[in-house]
Design a protein around this motif. Structure first.
Motif: not given
Ligand code: GMT
Length: 397
Positions: A12-15, A91-93, A122-124, A150-152, A174-176, A206-213, A281-283
């Motif tokens: 996942g992105g945050s890790g 990282h991630y609340a 993000g999703t936190d 925050a990353v954005s 931002p991320n890098f 991605s991590n193939f969660r529903p939000v990724k459609r 759906a959200s990012e």
């Molecule tokens: O996807 C998530 O549920 C959490 C998180 C993760 O660990 O991948 O993703 C978020 O953090 C990434 C790194 O900062 C961002 O690039 C992703 O856009 C963000 N995911 C969402 O907002 C859905």
């Protein structure tokens, strides 16, 4: 500095961001301690000045839900004391900022202290943090952090809007990407050779969660495949993989869709791609999109959240409304059918990613934030402890 980092260690992105930040900080001479339940997936076995502290959650028949948050707080407390950490970067609340607050309360009761920096990903904030079961503790925990990032810009605004924390100053960092790693010319054409003769490669990571459609990705590809002989490479795994595989069969494109599963090192794959698809759906940011752009891969994505801050629509990719499968497919077909337009966009993508999101510049922003945090007063007065500002740690081990 001695820095503790807690993140989700899984795909996942945050890790990924937390781990690459830690590696970059260690390369700059800092001591970095990862505190989490598993070795982060992008952390190699050994690096100088990088340490990993595993959080062990004991099983007990009474625990239907073993309390990871408490075990994490205890491990944080232990590592802060044992290694004289200057700060914890969460990282991630949820639950990291909460566990860190508990660890700091324990330290303060002993006359010690630690600074807390929370990075929202993000999703936190947008999903989990707004669930009634978590909202109050999310707000409480981020407000107790000494600094919040925050990353954005989108995620910063969303945090202030949804939590109404007027007292929170949220800094956007931002991320890098490491431009030497995420570069088209740095990697061999292994994937392209393996798929030889099958035309352009569309990719999703991605991590193939529903939000990724995920099913939208397959639907976009099916429309492209009807016009252009192409392949779709799906990297990662998660709850929506089966639905994606079903969609590929249903749409009759299963022979051209390749599900590779989880692969930790994605740059060599991205460097072989022609288009990256992210119709989420959200990012809040879209780290995968940035990594693709840096490899010179134009991105077709949703016009949502922080994606417009990463992808310049019409210059480095194309953004369309969420669910606009036809629009995204049309944009993909247009780009793949015009070699000059694709090349212009690919060059612009690699340049823009380097200009705005290079590792050195972004990591320097975190370093400056750490220095400034350590030099300023703590978020909340310490009743029973040393005044922070100096390196706050006083307890001996
Ligand atoms: O996807 C998530 O549920 C959490 C998180 C993760 O660990 O991948 O993703 C978020 O953090 C990434 C790194 O900062 C961002 O690039 C992703 O856009 C963000 N995911 C969402 O907002 C859905």
């Amino acid at each position: 500095m001695k820095i503790g980092i807690t993140c989700y260690p899984t795909y996942g992105g945050s890790g990924a961001v937390a781990t690459e930040l830690g590696i970059a900080l260690a390369a700059r001479g800092h001591e970095v301690h990862f505190i989490t339940y598993r070795q982060p997936f992008r952390l190699p076995a050994f690096l100088p000045r990088v340490f990993f502290h595993e959080v062990d959650v004991p099983r007990y028949p009474l625990f239907e839900f073993p309390p990871y948050d408490l075990a994490l707080a205890v491990r944080m407390h232990e590592v802060v004391i044992g290694h004289g950490l200057d700060l914890l970067h969460l990282h991630y609340a949820i639950p990291h900022a909460t566990s860190a607050w508990i660890a700091r309360e324990m330290l303060r009761a002993e006359g010690a202290d630690i600074r807390l920096i929370t990075t929202l990903h993000g999703t936190d904030i947008t999903i989990v943090g707004q669930d009634p079961s978590f909202q109050a503790i999310t707000k409480f925990s981020i407000e107790r952090s000494d600094r919040i990032t925050a990353v954005s810009q989108y995620l910063r605004d969303e945090t202030l809007r949804t939590f109404g924390c007027t007292g929170c100053a949220v800094k956007v960092i931002p991320n890098f990407i490491d431009p030497a790693v995420y570069a088209r010319s740095s990697h061999p054409a292994t994937l392209r050779d393996a798929l030889s003769g099958s035309g352009p490669i569309l990719m999703h990571v991605s991590n193939f969660r529903p939000v990724k459609r995920i099913t939208d990705i397959v639907a976009i590809f099916a429309r492209v495949r009807a016009v252009v002989p192409a392949s779709l490479v799906m990297v990662g795994d998660g709850p929506e993989r089966a639905a994606g595989e079903d969609a590929a069969r249903r749409l009759g494109v299963e022979r051209d869709v390749h599900f590779l599963g989880k692969i930790d090192v994605v740059a060599p794959l991205l460097a072989n791609a022609d288009l990256f698809l992210l119709p989420s759906a959200s990012e809040s940011f879209g780290l995968g999109a940035l990594e693709a752009l840096a490899c010179g891969v134009p991105v077709i994505a949703s016009d949502v959240g922080g994606l417009p801050e990463v992808v310049r629509s019409g210059e480095t990719g194309v953004l369309r409304p969420v669910g606009d499968v036809d629009g995204m497919a049309a944009a993909a077909i247009e780009l793949l059918s015009d070699g000059n337009a694709w090349r212009r966009m690919s060059d612009a993508a690699a340049i823009d990613a380097r200009e705005r999101f290079s590792e050195n510049a972004v990591v320097a922003q975190y370093e400056a934030l750490y220095t400034e945090t350590l030099a300023s007063a703590p978020a909340i007065a310490i009743p029973n402890a040393v005044a922070a500002g100096s390196v706050p740690f006083t307890t001996s081990t």
